[in-house]
Motif scaffolding. Structure first.
Motif, PDB file in Angstrom:
ATOM      1  N   ASN A 122       0.813  -1.214   0.000  1.00 17.94           N
ATOM      2  CA  ASN A 122       0.000   0.000   0.000  1.00 17.94           C
ATOM      3  C   ASN A 122       0.846   1.263   0.000  1.00 17.94           C
ATOM      4  N   VAL A 123       1.976   1.251   0.691  1.00 15.44           N
ATOM      5  CA  VAL A 123       2.892   2.400   0.637  1.00 15.44           C
ATOM      6  C   VAL A 123       3.404   2.572  -0.797  1.00 15.44           C
ATOM      7  N   ALA A 124       3.769   1.462  -1.438  1.00 18.16           N
ATOM      8  CA  ALA A 124       4.252   1.528  -2.825  1.00 18.16           C
ATOM      9  C   ALA A 124       3.177   2.072  -3.759  1.00 18.16           C
ATOM     10  N   ILE A 125       1.935   1.643  -3.565  1.00 23.66           N
ATOM     11  CA  ILE A 125       0.829   2.131  -4.390  1.00 23.66           C
ATOM     12  C   ILE A 125       0.653   3.634  -4.208  1.00 23.66           C
ATOM     13  N   VAL A 126       0.664   4.103  -2.963  1.00 26.74           N
ATOM     14  CA  VAL A 126       0.486   5.534  -2.694  1.00 26.74           C
ATOM     15  C   VAL A 126       1.623   6.345  -3.325  1.00 26.74           C
ATOM     16  N   VAL A 127       2.865   5.920  -3.124  1.00 20.14           N
ATOM     17  CA  VAL A 127       4.016   6.645  -3.694  1.00 20.14           C
ATOM     18  C   VAL A 127       3.914   6.671  -5.220  1.00 20.14           C
TER      19      VAL A 127
END
Length: 174
Positions: free
Chosen positions: A148-153
């Motif tokens: 989810n962090v990767a998706i947001v970034v």
């Protein structure tokens, strides 16, 4: 012959570069939507006392040699939970299914608003996921957090590039 920047060429290039990434995230959101709809259907099915009792009875008589304690924990949890609370579970699951469905369809269609909508919705859950991962570590929780962090970034980068491309393609008036 070169295409002038004012025709939208930068936006098209930026869109093409991120098309595959947005599609992958859209598919992920749609899969979550389908899973949550199935959870909601199961929850609404377990709302009936008879169905609930059948599940508990089935779990009590299920032969799981290696996971006996897990089975009894599950039976106890279900009995504490009771059939009446499954309506709330179903409603919450459907609510999240709608949210993820909107994200997935918007991203699949390449909508600029969907990029920011997904950033906000996914980003708002990251503090909770971080807490859960640190409080009760699990590899699945960590993978979900990292994903989810990767998706947001990724989506912030795509949205900012799309915005810059849109801004560059508009004619400037002085």
């Amino acid at each position: 012959m070169s295409i002038p920047e004012s025709t939208g060429a930068p936006a098209a290039v930026a869109s093409g570069q991120h098309h595959a990434g947005l599609r992958i995230i859209a598919i992920y959101e749609i899969v979550k939507t389908v899973c949550l709809v199935l959870v909601a259907m199961a929850a609404f099915h377990l709302d009936r006392q008879q169905n609930f009792e059948q599940l508990v009875h089935w779990l009590e008589h299920l032969s799981l040699a290696d996971s006996n304690s897990l089975r009894w924990k599950l039976v106890g949890l279900l009995q504490d939970f009771g059939p009446s609370r499954f309506v709330a579970v179903g409603v919450v699951a459907l609510g999240y299914a709608v949210l993820f469905g909107i994200e997935g369809i918007g991203l699949w269609r390449g909508k600029y608003w969907a990029e920011w909508f997904t950033v906000i919705a996914t980003g708002s859950l990251i503090p909770l996921e971080l807490y859960e991962t640190l409080h009760r570590f699990g590899w699945l929780k960590l993978a979900t957090l990292v994903g989810n962090v990767a998706i947001v970034v990724y989506l912030v980068r795509v949205a900012l590039q799309t915005r810059a491309a849109r801004h560059a393609s508009k004619p400037h008036t002085s």
